[in-house]
Design an enzyme around this catalytic site. Sequence first.
Site, PDB file in Angstrom:
ATOM      1  N   ARG A  71      -2.129  -5.894  -7.092  1.00  0.00           N
ATOM      2  CA  ARG A  71      -3.152  -4.836  -7.067  1.00  0.00           C
ATOM      3  C   ARG A  71      -3.972  -4.945  -8.352  1.00  0.00           C
ATOM      4  NH1 ARG A  71       1.207  -1.797  -4.372  1.00  0.00           N
ATOM      5  NH2 ARG A  71       0.361  -0.734  -2.551  1.00  0.00           N
ATOM      6  N   ARG A 123      -5.511  -9.187  -4.838  1.00  0.00           N
ATOM      7  CA  ARG A 123      -6.481  -8.373  -4.103  1.00  0.00           C
ATOM      8  C   ARG A 123      -7.635  -8.022  -5.035  1.00  0.00           C
ATOM      9  NH1 ARG A 123      -4.586  -2.724  -1.722  1.00  0.00           N
ATOM     10  NH2 ARG A 123      -4.536  -2.129  -3.914  1.00  0.00           N
ATOM     11  N   GLU A 151      -6.464  -2.265   6.970  1.00  0.00           N
ATOM     12  CA  GLU A 151      -6.114  -0.931   6.474  1.00  0.00           C
ATOM     13  C   GLU A 151      -6.803   0.176   7.248  1.00  0.00           C
ATOM     14  OE1 GLU A 151      -5.518  -0.894   1.919  1.00  0.00           O
ATOM     15  OE2 GLU A 151      -7.345  -2.048   2.268  1.00  0.00           O
ATOM     16  N   ASN A 203      -0.114   1.712   4.211  1.00  0.00           N
ATOM     17  CA  ASN A 203      -0.327   3.017   3.571  1.00  0.00           C
ATOM     18  C   ASN A 203      -1.659   3.600   4.027  1.00  0.00           C
ATOM     19  OD1 ASN A 203       1.934   2.309   2.127  1.00  0.00           O
ATOM     20  ND2 ASN A 203       0.792   1.612   0.339  1.00  0.00           N
ATOM     21  N   ASP A 204      -2.699   2.798   3.911  1.00  0.00           N
ATOM     22  CA  ASP A 204      -4.006   3.294   4.337  1.00  0.00           C
ATOM     23  C   ASP A 204      -4.139   3.297   5.848  1.00  0.00           C
ATOM     24  OD1 ASP A 204      -5.514   4.209   2.124  1.00  0.00           O
ATOM     25  OD2 ASP A 204      -5.568   2.161   1.369  1.00  0.00           O
ATOM     26  N   ARG A 242      -3.111  10.565   2.259  1.00  0.00           N
ATOM     27  CA  ARG A 242      -1.840  10.054   1.742  1.00  0.00           C
ATOM     28  C   ARG A 242      -1.443  10.693   0.421  1.00  0.00           C
ATOM     29  NH1 ARG A 242      -3.265   3.774   0.187  1.00  0.00           N
ATOM     30  NH2 ARG A 242      -1.627   3.896  -1.374  1.00  0.00           N
ATOM     31  N   CYS A 300       1.818  -5.513   3.517  1.00  0.00           N
ATOM     32  CA  CYS A 300       2.045  -5.251   2.093  1.00  0.00           C
ATOM     33  C   CYS A 300       2.068  -3.760   1.782  1.00  0.00           C
ATOM     34  CB  CYS A 300       1.009  -5.963   1.241  1.00  0.00           C
ATOM     35  SG  CYS A 300      -0.673  -5.449   1.608  1.00  0.00           S
TER      36      CYS A 300
HETATM   37  C1  PEP Z   1      -2.017  -0.089   1.681  1.00  0.00           C
HETATM   38  O1  PEP Z   1      -2.983   0.646   1.896  1.00  0.00           O
HETATM   39  O2  PEP Z   1      -1.003  -0.153   2.421  1.00  0.00           O
HETATM   40  C2  PEP Z   1      -2.005  -0.973   0.502  1.00  0.00           C
HETATM   41  C3  PEP Z   1      -1.085  -1.875   0.340  1.00  0.00           C
HETATM   42  O3  PEP Z   1      -2.966  -0.740  -0.442  1.00  0.00           O
HETATM   43  P1  PEP Z   1      -2.886   0.469  -1.504  1.00  0.00           P
HETATM   44  O4  PEP Z   1      -1.564   1.149  -1.316  1.00  0.00           O
HETATM   45  O5  PEP Z   1      -3.036  -0.115  -2.850  1.00  0.00           O
HETATM   46  O6  PEP Z   1      -4.047   1.318  -1.100  1.00  0.00           O
HETATM   47 MG    MG Z   2      -4.799   0.414   0.682  1.00  0.00          MG
END
Ligand code: PEP
Ligand code: MG
Length: 837
Positions: free
Chosen positions: A564, A600, A694, A717-718, A728, A764
Site C-alpha cells: 500500500r 499499488r 474493488e 474491503n472496498d 467500512r 488482497c
Molecule cells: C481493499 O479494498 O480490499 C484493499 C485491499 O484496499 P484498501 O484496504 O487499502 O482500501
Molecule cells: Mg481498497
Amino acid sequence: MASSLDILAPVDGVLVALDAVPDPVFAEGTLGEGLAIDPLGGTLHAPCDGEIVHCARTAHAVTLRSAGGVELLVHLGLDTVNLEGAGLELLVEAGQWVEAGAPLLRFDADQVAQQAMSLITPLIIAEPAGWRLTSRDAQRSGDSVRRGEAIMRLEAPLETTGVDTPAASGPQATREVTLGLAAGLHARPAARLRAIAHEQNVELELVHGETHFEARSLSRLMNMGLVEGDRVTLIARGERATAALDAAERLLSEAEANDPASSATELPTAEAGAGQLAGLVASQGLAVGPLHHYVAALPTVPQAGDDPARERVALGEALESVGHSLKTALAQAKRSARSSEAEILEAHLAWLDDPALREAAEGYIDSGRSAGQAWKDALDDEAARLQATGNKLLAARVADLRDLQRQVMACLGSAPSAPEVPADAIVIADDLTPSELTALAAQHPAGICLMAGGTTSHVAILARARGVPCLVAMGAALESVEGELAILDAERGLLEPQPDSASLEAMRTRIAEREQARGAARASASQPTTTRDGRTIEVCANVAGGAEALIAAQEGADGIGLLRSEFLFLERDSAPSVDEQRGEYQAALDALGGKPVIVRTLDIGADKQLDYLPLPSVANPALGVRGIRLWASHTELLNSQLRALLTLEPLDALRIMLPMVSGVGELRALRQRLETLAGELGVSRLPQLGVMIEVPSAALCAASLAAEADFLSIGTNDLTQYTLAMDREDPGLAAQLDVLHPAVLRLIKATVEGAAGRCPVGVCGAAAGDPLALAVLVALGVDELSVEPSRVPAVKAALRELDAAALAEKLPTWLELDDATAVRERVKTWLEVPVVA
Ligand code: PEP
Ligand code: MG
C-alpha cells in the site's frame, strides 16, 4: 407550521381502539391518547414526518417527534420488551429525520407472535405539545386499513395570545424549570441550549440560586453543576423569547431521549458474559496483560510567549482554523446523517467559540505565556473543574475537551512524540490514527482495544500487519474499565478486565496451544502451498513498506500481494521524493529476493487523506475522487511514483497495481502513460500491470479488464463496502460488513469467471486472511491470497487442509442464501472450525 397533522397507519392491518388493547398501561391512556393496529405486514413505517427521538434498546419501540413537537410512540406488540430484540430489527437511529412512510422497524411476525403477548401495536401520542386529537378511526375498530392511510388527525395549538403569558409579546420572558436530565446539564444539552438561543436570536440566561449564567458560554453552563431535579429560572430576551423558552424547557425538563455516547455500547458484537466487554475482531490473537489507558501526547508548544498582542492573534488564527475544520466535518456528518458524530462536533464547536475559555487563555497570554501554552492551561483548568463536579457524564466529556486542546495546540506547535506504554499491556483507546498505531505497535503491547473503528479500517490493517491482537467498535463502556491483569480474546471478540484465576489459567493454556500451532505452521511456511485437492495457491503478504516486506519474507510469503504505497505518503508534510520512494520500493524487492512484489499506486481519498493534498470536500468522499481517479488532477504525483517504480531492479519482479478502477479506459490510460515514461527513461520491458477489483462495475466487467491486464486482485474491503453500500469506517455497521454476503460472493465469482483463461486473480482484502472466507475464495477459484505477514504461516497451513473442489460443490446453493450470517454458518459447519467474526 401546518395547522393539522395526519397520523398514518404504519402497516397494513386491522384497527383496534386503544381501550380494547389487552394491556391496561395502554388501554387506560396512562401513556397518552392514541389508537392501535393489529399488523398484517412485517415492517412498521413512520406515521408522520419527524425526528427519531428514541429507539428502544430492545428494538421494540420507536418514538418520533413531528416538526410541531408532537411525540408519537410506535410500540410493536405487547410485552415485546421481554424479547430482548429477538426477531426485531431497528431500521433507524435516534437523531435521524424520517419522512412519513419511511421504514422504522422490521419484525419476524411469526417469532414475535409466538413469543410475545400480542402483536397489537399501539400508536400513542406521548407528547401532544399542545396539539389536540380531533379525529381517530376508533369508531372503525375492527376495520382493515392500508399502510399510509390517515387514521388520526391532530390540530395545532392556537397561537399564544399573550393573555396567559404576558411576557410573550414583550422583549423578556422568564420560566421556572425543573431539570429532568438524568445525567445533569452535560455538554450535549448545554450545546443544544446554546444553539436554541442562537436559532431563536435571543439572549438566554439561566439563574440558579443567586447566580446568573449566560447560555452563550458552554463552560459556564456546564460549570453550573446542575443535576436532575434542580430548579432553574430561564430568562430570554428578544422577539422570539417565548419560543426559545419553550424549546429550552422541553430540552431541560425531559428525561434525555438517547445519549449517543451510551448508544455506542449497543453495537452488535459477540455475546458478552458477566464482567466481559464485547468488540469486533480487527486482528486475531489472544493476550493476558495489565490494562493501560492510552493518552495521546500533546503537541509541543513554547512555554513563554512573544508579544501578548501577537500571541492573541496567533490564538485567534488557530481557533479559526480548527473551527473551520470542525465546521467542514460537521457539515459532512450532517449530510451523511451521522447524528451522534454531528452532536459531538457541535459540542466541540461550542467549546471553541466559548468566550469564557478564550478569556481564560488570553489571561494566561497576558501573564507571559505563548498562545499554545495559554490554551493548554485554560483547558486544563476547565477539565479540572469538570472532573471536580463529581458528575460522571461531565467528567467523561473531558475527553472532548482534551481533543480540542490537542487540535488547537497542533496549530500552534509541533508534533508530539509517542507516549510510552508499559510492556505487554493491553492498551485501551478511543481510536488511533495509523501513525499512532505504528508507534504503539513498536512498543509491543499485548493487545489493543478501541472504542471506535471497524475491522477493515486502516488501523485494523496495521494491527493485523504487526500481529497485535485488536478489538474495535467496543463502545463507550470501555472508557471506564480497569484491571490489573485482563484477558483479551481477539478470537471470540471479548475483553475480560478482571478474570478469575481459572479463566486466566485457561487462557494461558490456549495461548500456549496457539504458539505451538504457529511454530508448526512456520516450520513449513516457506514451502509451496497445495490444497488437498491438488491446487497450488500462492500466499503473499500485504505490507506498508520495505521493513514489513522483510518480515513477510521471514514468515514465508510467496511474494508481496499488495504494497500500500499510500502509507509512504501519510502523516507527513509533503510528498516523498522520487528517490525516497525508490528507496522504499527497492527495499521491498530486495527483501523478497526476486519473488513478485505488487506495488499499488497511491490510493488516496475518502478515509485516507493527505494534509498537503487537500481534496474537495464532497458529500460522499468514498464515492468521489479517490484512487486512480485522482490522477486526472494530480498528474505529476503519479508521474513521479511511476518514475520511481520504473527504475527498480529487477523489473521482472515488480508488478504495478491500480486502485479503484471502475472500467477498462482507466487501465488503458495508465498503460499508455507507463509506456511514455518508460520511453523517456529508456526502459524497454514494462513491469506487469494489474487492476484491483474493488467496485461492482469492475467485477462485472472483469472479462474486459482481464483481457488487457496482467493480473486482477480483488480488494474485498472496498468491494464489500460498495456492494453493500455500508461505510467500512462506520463502527455501527462493522458487524454487518461481511464479505460472505451472497451478493459480494457472486461478484467475486463473476470476477473469477470473467478472468478465466485471460489472467490470474488474487485477493488482497482482509477476507484473504479470514479463516472461513479464505476457503470460500479458493473454492471460488482465486489463485492467490495476500494477507498480513504474520498470518502467512497460518493461512498456508489452513489451505493445506482444504479440499477446495469439495467445497466448490456447495457454493451454488450457498450463493443463493439470504445473508452473510447464513453463509458463515454453513461454511463454519462444513469446515468444523470456530466462527471468528
Ligand atoms: C481493499 O479494498 O480490499 C484493499 C485491499 O484496499 P484498501 O484496504 O487499502 O482500501
Ligand atoms: Mg481498497
